[in-house]
Design a protein around this motif. Sequence first.
Motif, PDB file in Angstrom:
ATOM      1  N   SER A 175      -5.842  18.289  -1.452  1.00  0.00           N
ATOM      2  CA  SER A 175      -6.100  19.361  -0.643  1.00  0.00           C
ATOM      3  C   SER A 175      -6.991  19.165   0.585  1.00  0.00           C
ATOM      4  CB  SER A 175      -6.619  20.639  -1.607  1.00  0.00           C
ATOM      5  OG  SER A 175      -7.831  20.399  -1.716  1.00  0.00           O
ATOM      6  N   TYR A 176      -7.748  18.467   0.460  1.00  0.00           N
ATOM      7  CA  TYR A 176      -8.789  18.242   1.634  1.00  0.00           C
ATOM      8  C   TYR A 176      -8.047  17.416   2.750  1.00  0.00           C
ATOM      9  CZ  TYR A 176     -12.434  19.294  -1.628  1.00  0.00           C
ATOM     10  OH  TYR A 176     -13.022  20.031  -2.890  1.00  0.00           O
ATOM     11  N   GLY A 177      -6.984  16.525   2.549  1.00  0.00           N
ATOM     12  CA  GLY A 177      -6.293  15.870   3.289  1.00  0.00           C
ATOM     13  C   GLY A 177      -6.319  14.376   3.086  1.00  0.00           C
ATOM     14  N   TYR A 178      -6.993  14.003   1.970  1.00  0.00           N
ATOM     15  CA  TYR A 178      -7.213  12.654   1.655  1.00  0.00           C
ATOM     16  C   TYR A 178      -5.685  12.031   1.435  1.00  0.00           C
ATOM     17  CZ  TYR A 178     -12.214  12.810   1.657  1.00  0.00           C
ATOM     18  OH  TYR A 178     -13.525  12.852   1.731  1.00  0.00           O
ATOM     19  N   GLN A 179      -5.620  10.644   1.669  1.00  0.00           N
ATOM     20  CA  GLN A 179      -4.320  10.066   0.918  1.00  0.00           C
ATOM     21  C   GLN A 179      -4.580   9.245  -0.071  1.00  0.00           C
ATOM     22  OE1 GLN A 179      -2.109   8.140   4.282  1.00  0.00           O
ATOM     23  NE2 GLN A 179      -2.899   9.346   5.607  1.00  0.00           N
ATOM     24  N   CYS A 180      -3.933   9.409  -1.281  1.00  0.00           N
ATOM     25  CA  CYS A 180      -3.855   8.335  -2.410  1.00  0.00           C
ATOM     26  C   CYS A 180      -2.885   8.664  -3.144  1.00  0.00           C
ATOM     27  CB  CYS A 180      -5.196   8.424  -3.294  1.00  0.00           C
ATOM     28  SG  CYS A 180      -5.371   9.943  -4.203  1.00  0.00           S
ATOM     29  N   VAL A 181      -2.399   7.574  -3.710  1.00  0.00           N
ATOM     30  CA  VAL A 181      -1.336   7.536  -5.043  1.00  0.00           C
ATOM     31  C   VAL A 181      -1.826   8.169  -6.196  1.00  0.00           C
ATOM     32  CG1 VAL A 181       0.327   6.155  -6.244  1.00  0.00           C
ATOM     33  CG2 VAL A 181      -0.217   5.522  -3.935  1.00  0.00           C
ATOM     34  N   LYS A 182      -1.170   8.933  -6.689  1.00  0.00           N
ATOM     35  CA  LYS A 182      -1.801   9.743  -7.935  1.00  0.00           C
ATOM     36  C   LYS A 182      -1.683   8.621  -9.251  1.00  0.00           C
ATOM     37  CE  LYS A 182      -1.493  13.641 -11.049  1.00  0.00           C
ATOM     38  NZ  LYS A 182      -0.943  14.948 -11.296  1.00  0.00           N
ATOM     39  N   PRO A 183      -2.890   8.412  -9.680  1.00  0.00           N
ATOM     40  CA  PRO A 183      -3.135   7.401 -10.715  1.00  0.00           C
ATOM     41  C   PRO A 183      -2.459   7.706 -12.050  1.00  0.00           C
ATOM     42  CG  PRO A 183      -5.182   8.728 -10.276  1.00  0.00           C
ATOM     43  CD  PRO A 183      -4.152   9.057  -9.317  1.00  0.00           C
ATOM     44  N   GLN A 184      -1.829   7.131 -12.682  1.00  0.00           N
ATOM     45  CA  GLN A 184      -0.758   7.128 -13.997  1.00  0.00           C
ATOM     46  C   GLN A 184      -1.718   6.601 -15.062  1.00  0.00           C
ATOM     47  OE1 GLN A 184       1.975   4.579 -11.866  1.00  0.00           O
ATOM     48  NE2 GLN A 184       3.647   6.349 -12.317  1.00  0.00           N
ATOM     49  N   GLY A 185      -2.699   5.973 -14.964  1.00  0.00           N
ATOM     50  CA  GLY A 185      -3.555   5.529 -15.852  1.00  0.00           C
ATOM     51  C   GLY A 185      -4.756   4.892 -15.412  1.00  0.00           C
ATOM     52  N   ALA A 186      -5.583   4.449 -16.416  1.00  0.00           N
ATOM     53  CA  ALA A 186      -6.943   4.010 -16.259  1.00  0.00           C
ATOM     54  C   ALA A 186      -7.830   5.037 -15.956  1.00  0.00           C
ATOM     55  CB  ALA A 186      -7.191   2.842 -15.211  1.00  0.00           C
ATOM     56  N   SER A 210      -2.060  -3.771 -15.684  1.00  0.00           N
ATOM     57  CA  SER A 210      -1.341  -2.463 -15.472  1.00  0.00           C
ATOM     58  C   SER A 210      -1.454  -1.811 -16.999  1.00  0.00           C
ATOM     59  CB  SER A 210       0.130  -2.647 -15.144  1.00  0.00           C
ATOM     60  OG  SER A 210       0.825  -1.560 -15.382  1.00  0.00           O
ATOM     61  N   PRO A 211      -2.197  -0.500 -16.876  1.00  0.00           N
ATOM     62  CA  PRO A 211      -2.332   0.357 -15.747  1.00  0.00           C
ATOM     63  C   PRO A 211      -3.634  -0.679 -14.970  1.00  0.00           C
ATOM     64  CG  PRO A 211      -2.386   1.621 -17.702  1.00  0.00           C
ATOM     65  CD  PRO A 211      -2.101   0.264 -18.022  1.00  0.00           C
ATOM     66  N   ASN A 212      -3.583  -0.346 -13.589  1.00  0.00           N
ATOM     67  CA  ASN A 212      -4.213  -1.065 -12.813  1.00  0.00           C
ATOM     68  C   ASN A 212      -5.760  -0.748 -12.293  1.00  0.00           C
ATOM     69  OD1 ASN A 212      -4.791  -1.909  -9.637  1.00  0.00           O
ATOM     70  ND2 ASN A 212      -4.142  -3.510 -10.712  1.00  0.00           N
ATOM     71  N   ASN A 213      -6.547  -1.734 -12.358  1.00  0.00           N
ATOM     72  CA  ASN A 213      -8.155  -1.450 -11.868  1.00  0.00           C
ATOM     73  C   ASN A 213      -7.658  -2.116 -10.502  1.00  0.00           C
ATOM     74  OD1 ASN A 213     -10.669  -1.527 -10.736  1.00  0.00           O
ATOM     75  ND2 ASN A 213     -11.436  -2.699 -12.724  1.00  0.00           N
ATOM     76  N   PRO A 214      -7.903  -1.482  -9.207  1.00  0.00           N
ATOM     77  CA  PRO A 214      -8.508  -0.149  -9.039  1.00  0.00           C
ATOM     78  C   PRO A 214      -7.553   1.141  -8.949  1.00  0.00           C
ATOM     79  CG  PRO A 214      -8.452  -1.622  -7.133  1.00  0.00           C
ATOM     80  CD  PRO A 214      -7.994  -2.217  -8.225  1.00  0.00           C
ATOM     81  N   THR A 215      -6.458   0.952  -8.836  1.00  0.00           N
ATOM     82  CA  THR A 215      -5.598   1.762  -8.396  1.00  0.00           C
ATOM     83  C   THR A 215      -5.325   2.883  -9.291  1.00  0.00           C
ATOM     84  OG1 THR A 215      -3.390   0.822  -8.968  1.00  0.00           O
ATOM     85  CG2 THR A 215      -4.336   0.474  -6.628  1.00  0.00           C
ATOM     86  N   THR A 224       0.942  -1.152   0.052  1.00  0.00           N
ATOM     87  CA  THR A 224      -0.013   0.067  -0.072  1.00  0.00           C
ATOM     88  C   THR A 224       0.972   1.284  -0.043  1.00  0.00           C
ATOM     89  OG1 THR A 224      -0.225  -0.104   2.417  1.00  0.00           O
ATOM     90  CG2 THR A 224      -2.068  -1.133   1.052  1.00  0.00           C
ATOM     91  N   VAL A 225       2.151   1.074   0.097  1.00  0.00           N
ATOM     92  CA  VAL A 225       3.016   2.342   0.043  1.00  0.00           C
ATOM     93  C   VAL A 225       2.929   3.072  -1.524  1.00  0.00           C
ATOM     94  CG1 VAL A 225       5.274   3.141  -0.068  1.00  0.00           C
ATOM     95  CG2 VAL A 225       4.700   1.478   1.241  1.00  0.00           C
ATOM     96  N   ASP A 226       2.904   2.167  -2.304  1.00  0.00           N
ATOM     97  CA  ASP A 226       3.038   2.801  -3.821  1.00  0.00           C
ATOM     98  C   ASP A 226       2.156   2.081  -4.785  1.00  0.00           C
ATOM     99  OD1 ASP A 226       4.606   0.850  -4.422  1.00  0.00           O
ATOM    100  OD2 ASP A 226       6.105   2.080  -5.145  1.00  0.00           O
TER     101      ASP A 226
END
Lengths: 397, 397
Positions: free
Chosen positions: A319-330, A177-182, A152-154
């Motif tokens: 900007s609201y403080g959520y954490q997520c990896v920026k999606p690169q695809g999908a 890859s690009p992955n569903n759901p990330t 869950t790091v990247d």
Amino acid sequence: MISEKMVDLVKNSSVIRSMFEEGKRLAGIYGAENVYDFSLGNPSVEPPVEIKEALLQVLNEESPSMVHGYMNNSGYEDVREKVSENLNKRFETDFNKDNIIMTVGAAGGLNVILKTLLNPNEEVLTFAPFFGEYRNYVSNFDGKLTVVPPNTVDFQPNLDEFEQLISKKTKAVIINSPNNPTGVVYSEQTILKLAEILNKKQKEFGISIYLISDEPYRELAYDGIDVPYLTKYYRNTIVGYSFSKSLSLPGERIGYLVIPNEVDDYENVIGAANVANRILGYVNAPSLIQRAVAKCLDSSVDLEIYNRNRELIYNSLISYGYQCVKPQGAFYLFVKALEEDEKAFAQAAKKHNILIVPGSSFGCPGYCRIAYCVDYSMIERALPGFKKLAQEYGIMK
Amino acid sequence: MISEKMVDLVKNSSVIRSMFEEGKRLAGIYGAENVYDFSLGNPSVEPPVEIKEALLQVLNEESPSMVHGYMNNSGYEDVREKVSENLNKRFETDFNKDNIIMTVGAAGGLNVILKTLLNPNEEVLTFAPFFGEYRNYVSNFDGKLTVVPPNTVDFQPNLDEFEQLISKKTKAVIINSPNNPTGVVYSEQTILKLAEILNKKQKEFGISIYLISDEPYRELAYDGIDVPYLTKYYRNTIVGYSFSKSLSLPGERIGYLVIPNEVDDYENVIGAANVANRILGYVNAPSLIQRAVAKCLDSSVDLEIYNRNRELIYNSLISYGYQCVKPQGAFYLFVKALEEDEKAFAQAAKKHNILIVPGSSFGCPGYCRIAYCVDYSMIERALPGFKKLAQEYGIMK
């Protein structure tokens, strides 16, 4: 009276249906424009105009008996030729028509190759988070799906645990890859390491392990990121492709398998895949649309529409403080739930008329999937709700 | 490396492929016009013009996102509504959209319903001669196909033996009328008796037995003969239909299942069939062609073309001394081989460049199938060969 195997599947599908009904119920109360459904991976961008042009051209210029008729179970020879040439041009590969089987979408392709390969109780590995249907596809052939826990790091695959989980019973590995759901794209470094492990384990156990690359999102990659073409990294790679997202044709059920000459037991694998396509009841990929996509191999939906959605929702949530990896695809974003139980979090989101899918559906609890293949304006209207949700949980910076 | 189950299937498919290669080899030596290939059930009559018109209308008037997009796994609601209304109009039934699942041809439909119903080792009965793929479809779900021996007098089902073969393990019966390979239409008397036996056995064993009616040839019936609509005769009937032959669209993979409200456990059966359509990898029937066939439900190919072929080949063969039941439907004729070993007879026919399929492929040795969905002129050119063959065997009157 129905098959015992189907009983639980019907129950689960009722759960999904009740989610869908819930959305309709909310729309009834608050108005459709005030319900923000991010639950479905249904392309929102129109098919490119080339598709309509190609369909009209085929209908007006080619013989109806040929256009709507039977062909080899693997597809029209000229279509497979064009697909292979296009791949060679783009990825410097060396395929020809005998490496291509046209399929009823990527779902059809995956079922064909699993039918081809699996004996009962043989193992298929995949990396969490993963598309939940893999479980059904492997179960169709009495295989056993083993899920590698998520990193869950990247959200690159967890390769150390992967190496531990490979056994003598491992027949195939499915990656996406690009992955569903990330929305994450597996890096070249990941692929090199993955190939190294697979090669080592093949030798150690004296077996063949096929890497099945499920690629419906290949063309949906942003910022010019490279999506490695896996046949170049690992010999026993089989690619499952779909035009569902690249050309926004999900209802048409059109895709293909690439089975390179280099895979172990190529003659039998390609022969069996051709037979599997027939006996699974697909018979062949739908004919008219085969001929049309062959004319559109360099076309794509307007990616900038998805990209704009991606930037808006990602930047806003961060900007609201959520954490997520920026999606690169999908067209998905996998956000960390604001409490441990992501199902409770999804329920809390629903109070703001926001519908998102709990990560446990993808073998990764603690996260939720947001499908941003929706109207830009719907994202704009949903943002205040995401903001209030962040305030409720006290994470707002 | 491939699945053990697939090994034999690949071998068998090589046999078929070598038959096809043999045809090409003969064409190379004697010229294509001097080889008479009656081996394939590939519609030779053009699709009706309404199909092209319907496709153009859909492409020009409907939204591309809708036409090529996802819909419910069972198909578009308006398409299913139209299909049910058309059936009600033609057969005085009382279906609605919730009785219809659009499928990837009849092959897809049969796999969906078998996945829905079968537990491992449950039995499916069918009547010889029968379409050989049933064996694979039942085996896909680890069911057991039990074949009722043929009644070679008139090729109506052998109902006495049928009754003996039904057991507590019997889950379904597949019937196919007009029949491939005989062209025989099962009479109303046959259907009434069949229903009576099934009802009796359901009571005797306290089980549900589903009658699966495989109907790709329903519209191909000659001389105004009636093809009974089976849901009216037996409550647990499920119909599998295909547009492949009625509209000459075999490449498009479009058909439907009818699951009436009256079947036992209807809610679960329809729910499971919807899920099975998804998880078998079909996901849904191809979308554009769904919308097009819904506009052509009263259309048909020009039957008179097949009928002319039927009259020519049947009358000619009878005049040469061959024995066969006059086909009432489909585009096949099942002729008695002129020696006991029908494979040897097919080889003898090949010496006259005539390609026909041995009946053992259909569970009925001693006969061969002649597919007359070919050019009329090819039949004319082939007749001297059939005549010489009759002379060689000394049956010429």
